[in-house]
Write a protein that holds these residues in place. Structure first.
Motif, PDB file in Angstrom:
ATOM      1  N   LEU A   1      -6.261  23.213  30.201  1.00 17.42           N
ATOM      2  CA  LEU A   1      -7.710  23.296  30.338  1.00 17.42           C
ATOM      3  C   LEU A   1      -8.399  22.183  29.558  1.00 17.42           C
ATOM      4  O   LEU A   1      -7.928  21.755  28.507  1.00 17.42           O
ATOM      5  CB  LEU A   1      -8.226  24.652  29.847  1.00 17.42           C
ATOM      6  CG  LEU A   1      -7.573  25.905  30.422  1.00 17.42           C
ATOM      7  CD1 LEU A   1      -8.378  27.136  30.027  1.00 17.42           C
ATOM      8  CD2 LEU A   1      -7.453  25.810  31.929  1.00 17.42           C
ATOM      9  N   HIS A   2      -9.538  21.757  30.088  1.00 15.64           N
ATOM     10  CA  HIS A   2     -10.313  20.700  29.440  1.00 15.64           C
ATOM     11  C   HIS A   2     -11.418  21.335  28.605  1.00 15.64           C
ATOM     12  O   HIS A   2     -12.496  21.654  29.101  1.00 15.64           O
ATOM     13  CB  HIS A   2     -10.908  19.781  30.498  1.00 15.64           C
ATOM     14  CG  HIS A   2     -11.592  18.574  29.928  1.00 15.64           C
ATOM     15  ND1 HIS A   2     -11.076  17.863  28.871  1.00 15.64           N
ATOM     16  CD2 HIS A   2     -12.746  17.947  30.270  1.00 15.64           C
ATOM     17  CE1 HIS A   2     -11.879  16.853  28.595  1.00 15.64           C
ATOM     18  NE2 HIS A   2     -12.903  16.884  29.418  1.00 15.64           N
ATOM     19  N   GLY A   3     -11.101  21.554  27.348  1.00 17.90           N
ATOM     20  CA  GLY A   3     -12.073  22.132  26.423  1.00 17.90           C
ATOM     21  C   GLY A   3     -11.838  21.532  25.060  1.00 17.90           C
ATOM     22  O   GLY A   3     -11.626  20.330  24.924  1.00 17.90           O
ATOM     23  N   THR A   4     -11.850  22.373  24.042  1.00 20.15           N
ATOM     24  CA  THR A   4     -11.531  21.930  22.688  1.00 20.15           C
ATOM     25  C   THR A   4     -10.639  22.980  22.045  1.00 20.15           C
ATOM     26  O   THR A   4     -10.894  24.183  22.157  1.00 20.15           O
ATOM     27  CB  THR A   4     -12.813  21.705  21.855  1.00 20.15           C
ATOM     28  OG1 THR A   4     -12.454  21.274  20.540  1.00 20.15           O
ATOM     29  CG2 THR A   4     -13.679  22.945  21.765  1.00 20.15           C
ATOM     30  N   ALA A   5      -9.562  22.524  21.412  1.00 18.32           N
ATOM     31  CA  ALA A   5      -8.582  23.451  20.851  1.00 18.32           C
ATOM     32  C   ALA A   5      -9.141  24.158  19.623  1.00 18.32           C
ATOM     33  O   ALA A   5      -9.687  23.536  18.721  1.00 18.32           O
ATOM     34  CB  ALA A   5      -7.300  22.709  20.491  1.00 18.32           C
TER      35      ALA A   5
ATOM     36  N   GLU B   1     -14.403  13.333  26.375  1.00 14.98           N
ATOM     37  CA  GLU B   1     -13.129  13.570  25.675  1.00 14.98           C
ATOM     38  C   GLU B   1     -13.435  13.866  24.213  1.00 14.98           C
ATOM     39  O   GLU B   1     -13.137  13.076  23.323  1.00 14.98           O
ATOM     40  CB  GLU B   1     -12.212  12.367  25.798  1.00 14.98           C
ATOM     41  CG  GLU B   1     -11.748  12.053  27.210  1.00 14.98           C
ATOM     42  CD  GLU B   1     -10.826  13.098  27.794  1.00 14.98           C
ATOM     43  OE1 GLU B   1     -10.255  13.888  27.015  1.00 14.98           O
ATOM     44  OE2 GLU B   1     -10.687  13.141  29.020  1.00 14.98           O
ATOM     45  N   TYR B   2     -14.058  15.019  23.956  1.00 22.59           N
ATOM     46  CA  TYR B   2     -14.330  15.403  22.571  1.00 22.59           C
ATOM     47  C   TYR B   2     -13.146  16.202  22.045  1.00 22.59           C
ATOM     48  O   TYR B   2     -12.441  16.878  22.795  1.00 22.59           O
ATOM     49  CB  TYR B   2     -15.591  16.269  22.484  1.00 22.59           C
ATOM     50  CG  TYR B   2     -16.816  15.610  23.064  1.00 22.59           C
ATOM     51  CD1 TYR B   2     -17.231  14.357  22.636  1.00 22.59           C
ATOM     52  CD2 TYR B   2     -17.584  16.258  24.020  1.00 22.59           C
ATOM     53  CE1 TYR B   2     -18.348  13.756  23.167  1.00 22.59           C
ATOM     54  CE2 TYR B   2     -18.712  15.680  24.549  1.00 22.59           C
ATOM     55  CZ  TYR B   2     -19.096  14.418  24.126  1.00 22.59           C
ATOM     56  OH  TYR B   2     -20.207  13.833  24.649  1.00 22.59           O
ATOM     57  N   GLU B   3     -12.963  16.171  20.729  1.00 23.04           N
ATOM     58  CA  GLU B   3     -11.860  16.931  20.133  1.00 23.04           C
ATOM     59  C   GLU B   3     -12.421  18.055  19.285  1.00 23.04           C
ATOM     60  O   GLU B   3     -13.415  17.878  18.614  1.00 23.04           O
ATOM     61  CB  GLU B   3     -11.001  16.023  19.272  1.00 23.04           C
ATOM     62  CG  GLU B   3      -9.755  16.697  18.740  1.00 23.04           C
ATOM     63  CD  GLU B   3      -8.817  15.721  18.085  1.00 23.04           C
ATOM     64  OE1 GLU B   3      -9.057  15.340  16.931  1.00 23.04           O
ATOM     65  OE2 GLU B   3      -7.855  15.299  18.742  1.00 23.04           O
TER      66      GLU B   3
ATOM     67  N   TRP C   1      -0.714  23.299  14.253  1.00 30.82           N
ATOM     68  CA  TRP C   1      -0.497  23.019  15.676  1.00 30.82           C
ATOM     69  C   TRP C   1       0.265  21.707  15.778  1.00 30.82           C
ATOM     70  O   TRP C   1       0.330  20.927  14.833  1.00 30.82           O
ATOM     71  CB  TRP C   1      -1.832  22.957  16.406  1.00 30.82           C
ATOM     72  CG  TRP C   1      -1.738  22.524  17.842  1.00 30.82           C
ATOM     73  CD1 TRP C   1      -2.351  21.456  18.427  1.00 30.82           C
ATOM     74  CD2 TRP C   1      -0.966  23.143  18.872  1.00 30.82           C
ATOM     75  NE1 TRP C   1      -2.019  21.380  19.742  1.00 30.82           N
ATOM     76  CE2 TRP C   1      -1.154  22.405  20.042  1.00 30.82           C
ATOM     77  CE3 TRP C   1      -0.112  24.254  18.903  1.00 30.82           C
ATOM     78  CZ2 TRP C   1      -0.533  22.719  21.244  1.00 30.82           C
ATOM     79  CZ3 TRP C   1       0.513  24.578  20.087  1.00 30.82           C
ATOM     80  CH2 TRP C   1       0.294  23.830  21.249  1.00 30.82           C
ATOM     81  N   ILE C   2       0.854  21.443  16.930  1.00 30.80           N
ATOM     82  CA  ILE C   2       1.620  20.217  17.132  1.00 30.80           C
ATOM     83  C   ILE C   2       1.020  19.429  18.293  1.00 30.80           C
ATOM     84  O   ILE C   2       0.418  20.000  19.201  1.00 30.80           O
ATOM     85  CB  ILE C   2       3.101  20.513  17.437  1.00 30.80           C
ATOM     86  CG1 ILE C   2       3.236  21.328  18.727  1.00 30.80           C
ATOM     87  CG2 ILE C   2       3.770  21.238  16.285  1.00 30.80           C
ATOM     88  CD1 ILE C   2       4.638  21.417  19.268  1.00 30.80           C
ATOM     89  N   ASP C   3       1.177  18.117  18.250  1.00 31.10           N
ATOM     90  CA  ASP C   3       0.818  17.296  19.400  1.00 31.10           C
ATOM     91  C   ASP C   3       1.860  17.519  20.489  1.00 31.10           C
ATOM     92  O   ASP C   3       3.061  17.539  20.221  1.00 31.10           O
ATOM     93  CB  ASP C   3       0.792  15.813  19.021  1.00 31.10           C
ATOM     94  CG  ASP C   3      -0.479  15.423  18.303  1.00 31.10           C
ATOM     95  OD1 ASP C   3      -1.530  16.020  18.606  1.00 31.10           O
ATOM     96  OD2 ASP C   3      -0.433  14.518  17.456  1.00 31.10           O
TER      97      ASP C   3
ATOM     98  N   VAL D   1     -10.526  29.621  10.676  1.00 32.19           N
ATOM     99  CA  VAL D   1     -10.758  29.028  11.988  1.00 32.19           C
ATOM    100  C   VAL D   1     -10.970  27.535  11.822  1.00 32.19           C
ATOM    101  O   VAL D   1     -11.683  27.087  10.919  1.00 32.19           O
ATOM    102  CB  VAL D   1     -11.990  29.659  12.672  1.00 32.19           C
ATOM    103  CG1 VAL D   1     -12.347  28.912  13.952  1.00 32.19           C
ATOM    104  CG2 VAL D   1     -11.733  31.130  12.972  1.00 32.19           C
ATOM    105  N   THR D   2     -10.333  26.754  12.694  1.00 34.78           N
ATOM    106  CA  THR D   2     -10.464  25.313  12.602  1.00 34.78           C
ATOM    107  C   THR D   2     -10.270  24.674  13.976  1.00 34.78           C
ATOM    108  O   THR D   2      -9.868  25.342  14.939  1.00 34.78           O
ATOM    109  CB  THR D   2      -9.451  24.733  11.596  1.00 34.78           C
ATOM    110  OG1 THR D   2      -9.748  23.354  11.355  1.00 34.78           O
ATOM    111  CG2 THR D   2      -8.024  24.847  12.116  1.00 34.78           C
ATOM    112  N   SER D   3     -10.545  23.393  14.057  1.00 31.34           N
ATOM    113  CA  SER D   3     -10.267  22.616  15.263  1.00 31.34           C
ATOM    114  C   SER D   3      -8.924  21.916  15.070  1.00 31.34           C
ATOM    115  O   SER D   3      -8.353  21.931  13.978  1.00 31.34           O
ATOM    116  CB  SER D   3     -11.363  21.571  15.473  1.00 31.34           C
ATOM    117  OG  SER D   3     -11.333  20.607  14.424  1.00 31.34           O
ATOM    118  N   LYS D   4      -8.444  21.279  16.139  1.00 26.90           N
ATOM    119  CA  LYS D   4      -7.166  20.576  16.019  1.00 26.90           C
ATOM    120  C   LYS D   4      -7.258  19.431  15.010  1.00 26.90           C
ATOM    121  O   LYS D   4      -6.378  19.249  14.167  1.00 26.90           O
ATOM    122  CB  LYS D   4      -6.730  20.043  17.380  1.00 26.90           C
ATOM    123  CG  LYS D   4      -5.383  19.346  17.372  1.00 26.90           C
ATOM    124  CD  LYS D   4      -4.873  19.088  18.775  1.00 26.90           C
ATOM    125  CE  LYS D   4      -5.740  18.121  19.531  1.00 26.90           C
ATOM    126  NZ  LYS D   4      -5.178  17.766  20.844  1.00 26.90           N
TER     127      LYS D   4
END
Length: 358
Positions: A166-170, A356-358, A141-143, A184-187
């Motif tokens: 949306l305000h969630g987690t990528a 503001e969790y990632e 993914w990209i910023d 599967v992973t997070s940003k």
């Protein structure tokens, strides 16, 4: 999150409508509140963006001790001063007193390391963490950069699509066609080439299994002849962030909406454009709302970034912002990458009690 860069910028100074002793210094489409007379239009100064964490020495030099955000009062955050949104800091640090700021602006010099400024990294709650394993084959993914910092990404009238942010987690899912492997992973973990080991208690795995995302990825791979497919979505709901959109991630299937898909075909990776993405998602997989498709107009995009969200169907929350991309996927010479940018709403940036969790 955007890339952190601390750069010299040419300023445009505007009158503050509600304060005689203050002015507004404009950088790109950002505006920061400054003391009246501190800067003049056409001059160059250093711009420190939001999410920057400053060293104590610089904080003291700028007279900001105890006035910044975070537990250590060292993080730059958007605030309202006398009714005007102030994003970032405009300054001339003593450490750069001998630097030709006009030259530095022309060359795009980054002063973050020299000034000891680093990017703020949000914490990761237990429900979003888990056991990890190396995953070198993840689709990256990209910023996404902020349109206010890079206002020339799009040309007036260029066909664009504007979607709700949306305000969630990528959540990043990679499907490898040879063997049908699913990662599967997070940003944050994905940037380290780490994947989450499947666990029925993990938020990301619950979302992708609950919405049958791997099956859609396999279908996309078959239809497009892709060796790899990356599906990027936002996981949301109560228990994820402070804006839950009426969903509850703690019970049942978390809320989920796709915002991007990348494919690897014949050794070449590409992103699906908005129209192609819409056709692929006819499968019924949830997708972020599209707010506008048509000619690009910066003023209209800034308007769309504000207001109430549409995800819940009843406008429960303020809108986080929007993401803008070219209808025909293309390269941007301004960004050095994809023609895609975001705008975050002022109400979201200055809300109280936000997470503001990632």
């Amino acid at each position: 999150m955007s890339t952190l860069r601390v750069t010299a910028e040419r300023l445009t100074i505007h009158e503050h409508p509600n304060a005689d002793a203050l002015e507004l210094a404009q950088v790109g489409l950002y505006r920061a509140v400054v003391a009246k007379g501190a800067f003049r239009s056409g001059e160059f100064a250093v711009y420190v963006p939001e999410q920057a964490v400053l060293p104590d020495e610089l904080i003291a030099e700028l007279g900001l001790t105890g006035r910044l955000a975070g537990a250590a009062h060292n993080r730059v955050k958007a605030i309202r001063l006398r009714g005007e949104l102030s994003q970032g800091l405009v300054c001339r640090p003593r450490a750069l007193a001998e630097v030709d700021l006009e030259r530095a602006a022309r060359e795009g010099e980054d002063f973050a390391e020299r000034l000891g400024i680093v990017k703020w990294v949000p914490p990761v709650p237990i429900a979003m963490s888990g056991q990890v394993e190396p995953a070198p084959d993840l689709m990256p993914w990209i910023d996404i950069e902020n349109l206010k910092r890079y206002p020339d990404v799009f040309e007036d009238g260029e066909p664009v699509a504007v979607t709700e942010k949306l305000h969630g987690t990528a959540c990043c899912l990679t499907y490898v066609a040879d063997g049908g492997e699913v990662r599967v992973t997070s940003k944050g973990l994905g940037a380290q080439r780490l994947a989450l080991v499947e666990d029925e208690k993990n938020l990301y795995w619950r979302a992708v299994r609950g919405h049958a995302v791997p099956a859609v990825a396999a279908q996309v791979a078959a239809e497009l002849g892709a060796a790899r497919v990356g599906i990027f979505g936002e996981v949301y709901g109560g228990g994820v962030q402070d804006l839950g959109y009426g969903a509850d991630s703690r019970r049942g299937v978390p809320g989920y909406a796709v915002f991007d898909i990348a494919v690897d075909v014949d050794g070449q990776s590409r992103w699906l454009g908005p129209e192609e993405l819409a056709k692929v998602l006819d499968s019924g997989l949830p997708v972020v709302p599209t707010l506008h498709t048509g000619p690009y107009d910066a003023g209209r995009v800034l308007e769309l970034a504000e207001g109430r969200e549409t995800v819940s169907g009843s406008g429960l929350h303020i809108r986080e912002g929007v993401v803008v991309r070219a209808v025909s996927e293309r390269h941007s010479s301004v960004l050095g990458g994809r023609a895609i940018a975001k705008v975050v709403s002022g109400a979201y940036l200055t809300r109280k009690g936000g997470t503001e969790y990632e």
